[in-house]
Design a protein around this motif. Structure first.
Motif, PDB file in Angstrom:
ATOM      1  N   GLY A  36      18.542  54.514 -67.082  1.00  0.00           N
ATOM      2  CA  GLY A  36      18.864  55.930 -67.197  1.00  0.00           C
ATOM      3  C   GLY A  36      17.761  56.720 -67.861  1.00  0.00           C
ATOM      4  N   GLY A  37      18.069  57.961 -68.212  1.00  0.00           N
ATOM      5  CA  GLY A  37      17.111  58.846 -68.865  1.00  0.00           C
ATOM      6  C   GLY A  37      16.930  58.464 -70.327  1.00  0.00           C
ATOM      7  N   MET A  38      15.694  58.238 -70.727  1.00  0.00           N
ATOM      8  CA  MET A  38      15.416  57.745 -72.083  1.00  0.00           C
ATOM      9  C   MET A  38      14.719  58.780 -72.951  1.00  0.00           C
ATOM     10  N   ASP A  54      26.535  65.912 -79.128  1.00  0.00           N
ATOM     11  CA  ASP A  54      27.457  65.469 -78.078  1.00  0.00           C
ATOM     12  C   ASP A  54      26.873  64.332 -77.248  1.00  0.00           C
ATOM     13  N   ASP A  55      25.643  63.930 -77.541  1.00  0.00           N
ATOM     14  CA  ASP A  55      25.004  62.859 -76.771  1.00  0.00           C
ATOM     15  C   ASP A  55      25.799  61.557 -76.891  1.00  0.00           C
ATOM     16  N   GLN A  56      26.098  60.942 -75.744  1.00  0.00           N
ATOM     17  CA  GLN A  56      26.808  59.661 -75.743  1.00  0.00           C
ATOM     18  C   GLN A  56      26.332  58.808 -74.572  1.00  0.00           C
ATOM     19  N   HIS A 101      26.137  64.503 -72.048  1.00  0.00           N
ATOM     20  CA  HIS A 101      25.934  65.629 -72.968  1.00  0.00           C
ATOM     21  C   HIS A 101      25.937  66.906 -72.140  1.00  0.00           C
ATOM     22  N   GLY A 102      25.981  68.047 -72.827  1.00  0.00           N
ATOM     23  CA  GLY A 102      26.234  69.303 -72.134  1.00  0.00           C
ATOM     24  C   GLY A 102      25.038  70.076 -71.629  1.00  0.00           C
ATOM     25  N   VAL A 124      22.360  55.159 -69.927  1.00  0.00           N
ATOM     26  CA  VAL A 124      22.074  56.332 -70.755  1.00  0.00           C
ATOM     27  C   VAL A 124      21.815  57.559 -69.872  1.00  0.00           C
ATOM     28  N   GLY A 125      22.228  58.734 -70.369  1.00  0.00           N
ATOM     29  CA  GLY A 125      22.006  59.972 -69.633  1.00  0.00           C
ATOM     30  C   GLY A 125      20.661  60.581 -69.984  1.00  0.00           C
TER      31      GLY A 125
END
Length: 282
Positions: free
Chosen positions: A217-219, A173-175, A68-69, A189-190
């Motif tokens: 990843g970041g949760m 935009d989260d993916q 995501h951005g 996960v980001g």
């Protein structure tokens, strides 16, 4: 049947192994077969320092996936693109608009300007804006936008699309990435602003695989209340995963509560330099 081994190295995290840099950000390096994929680009430069110290050549990346951005995931995008002139970039929806956190004293939380300019200058053939899920290779997928169907989940905080803190940013935009291994799904996960339950449910539906081997990843449970944490841990316990590795925006206190709820045999705290042998692709 590729049977290629998937190896994931955490390059950027809020915590780091001795000799590596830590920062509030996230990035991971993925290897399988002849493929090299970079997932996010960190925040302030730990990516380049840690990659160098770990002997990872970012020029070898054939693909860059942006979760995501936000600036802690796109912070050195311009530096990466300056040294890698061929990697194809995958993202969901718009990642380059202005974004702000709810705190009035906080700076812009969107993609840094240098990264935004470098992103917008990329040739069209290297840019892939996902509106739905996409397989990078057999058994290796990107969710694209994730349907948000669980009422107890939210984006993990209030974010806005202008400096006046007007329109709320739903972070559409989260993916997330996933890997279909012999032992089940491994999910990277980001920040997981779409919610862990929403994300895993969607990946299970797409892949047709129910077994969750691991999630890392970041949760984004940093600001979650006790009710949400309890429901999230119940869902996670039901996965019967081999490993759960909270990183970055999970929050140290929430990660400790996760470990207490699910068990230290399953929950391992992530850090830059950590290597995960994710298993062999189906």
């Amino acid at each position: 049947m590729s049977q290629e081994l998937v190896k994931i190295t955490l390059l950027v995290d809020n915590e780091a192994a001795e000799g590596l840099e830590k920062e509030h950000g996230f990035a991971a390096w993925i290897e399988f077969g002849s493929r090299h994929i970079l997932f996010d680009t960190g925040h302030m430069g730990a990516l380049q320092k840690n990659a160098g110290r770990l002997g990872i050549d970012l020029k070898q990346a054939d693909t860059l996936v942006i979760s995501h951005g936000h600036r802690d995931h796109t912070g050195t995008l311009d530096r990466f693109l300056a040294e890698n002139d061929h990697a194809e970039l995958y993202f969901a929806n718009e990642i380059d608009h202005e974004r702000w956190w709810y705190k009035p004293e906080a700076d812009s939380y969107g993609m840094p300007e240098a990264a935004r300019k470098a992103f917008r200058a990329l040739p069209a053939e290297r840019v892939h804006a996902l509106k739905t899920h996409h397989y990078l290779a057999p058994g290796v997928g990107i969710t694209g936008p994730v349907p948000r169907l669980n009422a107890f989940e939210d984006t993990g905080g209030t974010f806005h699309l202008d400096e006046q803190r007007g329109p709320v940013d739903k972070i559409e935009d989260d993916q997330t990435m996933w890997f279909e291994t012999d032992d089940g799904l491994v999910v990277l996960v980001g920040c997981c602003h779409s919610g862990l339950a929403n994300t895993i449910d969607y990946i299970r539906k797409i892949s047709g695989i129910d077994k969750v081997k691991g999630v890392l990843g970041g949760m984004h449970l940093l600001q979650a209340n006790e009710q949400r944490l309890g429901k999230t841990f119940d869902v996670m316990s039901g996965w019967h995963a081999d490993f759960l590795i909270p990183c970055h925006c999970t929050g140290m206190e929430s990660a400790k509560k996760m470990e207490a709820a699910i068990g230290s045999q399953t929950v391992k705290h992530g850090h830059a330099g950590m290597v995960i042998e994710a298993g062999r692709l189906r």
